[in-house]
Design a protein around this motif. Sequence first.
Motif, PDB file in Angstrom:
ATOM      1  N   MET A   1       0.294  -4.423   3.610  1.00  0.00           N
ATOM      2  CA  MET A   1      -0.964  -4.540   4.338  1.00  0.00           C
ATOM      3  C   MET A   1      -1.442  -5.969   4.249  1.00  0.00           C
ATOM      4  O   MET A   1      -1.579  -6.520   3.147  1.00  0.00           O
TER       5      MET A   1
ATOM      6  N   MET B   1      -5.048   5.299   2.124  1.00  0.00           N
ATOM      7  CA  MET B   1      -4.074   4.376   1.544  1.00  0.00           C
ATOM      8  C   MET B   1      -4.755   3.439   0.583  1.00  0.00           C
ATOM      9  O   MET B   1      -5.965   3.239   0.631  1.00  0.00           O
TER      10      MET B   1
ATOM     11  N   HIS C   1       0.824  -1.202   0.000  1.00  0.00           N
ATOM     12  CA  HIS C   1       0.000   0.000   0.000  1.00  0.00           C
ATOM     13  C   HIS C   1       0.860   1.255   0.000  1.00  0.00           C
ATOM     14  O   HIS C   1       1.937   1.285   0.580  1.00  0.00           O
TER      15      HIS C   1
ATOM     16  N   HIS D   1       3.756   0.478   2.795  1.00  0.00           N
ATOM     17  CA  HIS D   1       3.722  -0.607   3.767  1.00  0.00           C
ATOM     18  C   HIS D   1       3.099  -1.856   3.151  1.00  0.00           C
ATOM     19  O   HIS D   1       2.446  -1.778   2.113  1.00  0.00           O
TER      20      HIS D   1
HETATM   21 CU   LIG Z   1      -2.576  -0.114   4.080  1.00  0.00          CU
END
Ligand SMILES: [Cu+2]
Length: 154
Positions: A113, A89, A78, A111
């Motif tokens: 996810m 996001m 993300h 990141h």
């Molecule tokens: Cu995320």
Amino acid sequence: MLRVLSQALLSIVFILSALPVSADSTRVGDLVIDSPWARASIGMSRPAAAYMTIRNEGTVSDALLAVSTPLSGMAEVHATSTKNGVMSMGPAGPVEIQGGGNVLLAPGGLHIMMMKLKKALIKGKTVEITLSFKRSGKITVTAPIYGPGATRPG
Ligand SMILES: [Cu+2]
């Protein structure tokens, strides 16, 4: 004499092969994955996040195409963006890692996810994350799980 020499050479080879990456680094092709870590999940109904640094020690760019983990039914990279002061996001798409460059996955930015959790991520345990790269192929890293409020590894 020859025997001593060959033993000395062997130990040098051993030392060299152990040197290049630290304990929490994993290499695949020209890529080095540094300090992967994850945050403990809040139960199983909310997604969990994981972070790391990806370094490209080669000269040709590569791209992170997909991620997966056995603890999650659906994992994505993300990107985080802020529009009119509101943070949101969504899927980042392929993440390019240029030759000689690095990409940081960290809280507030890119990141991993992990959605549809099959198991909670518990502080003190680890989670295996498989990264699929365009050029370098697949690599699985083991990320320690820190507390739900952790902002950086360690
Ligand atoms: Cu995320």
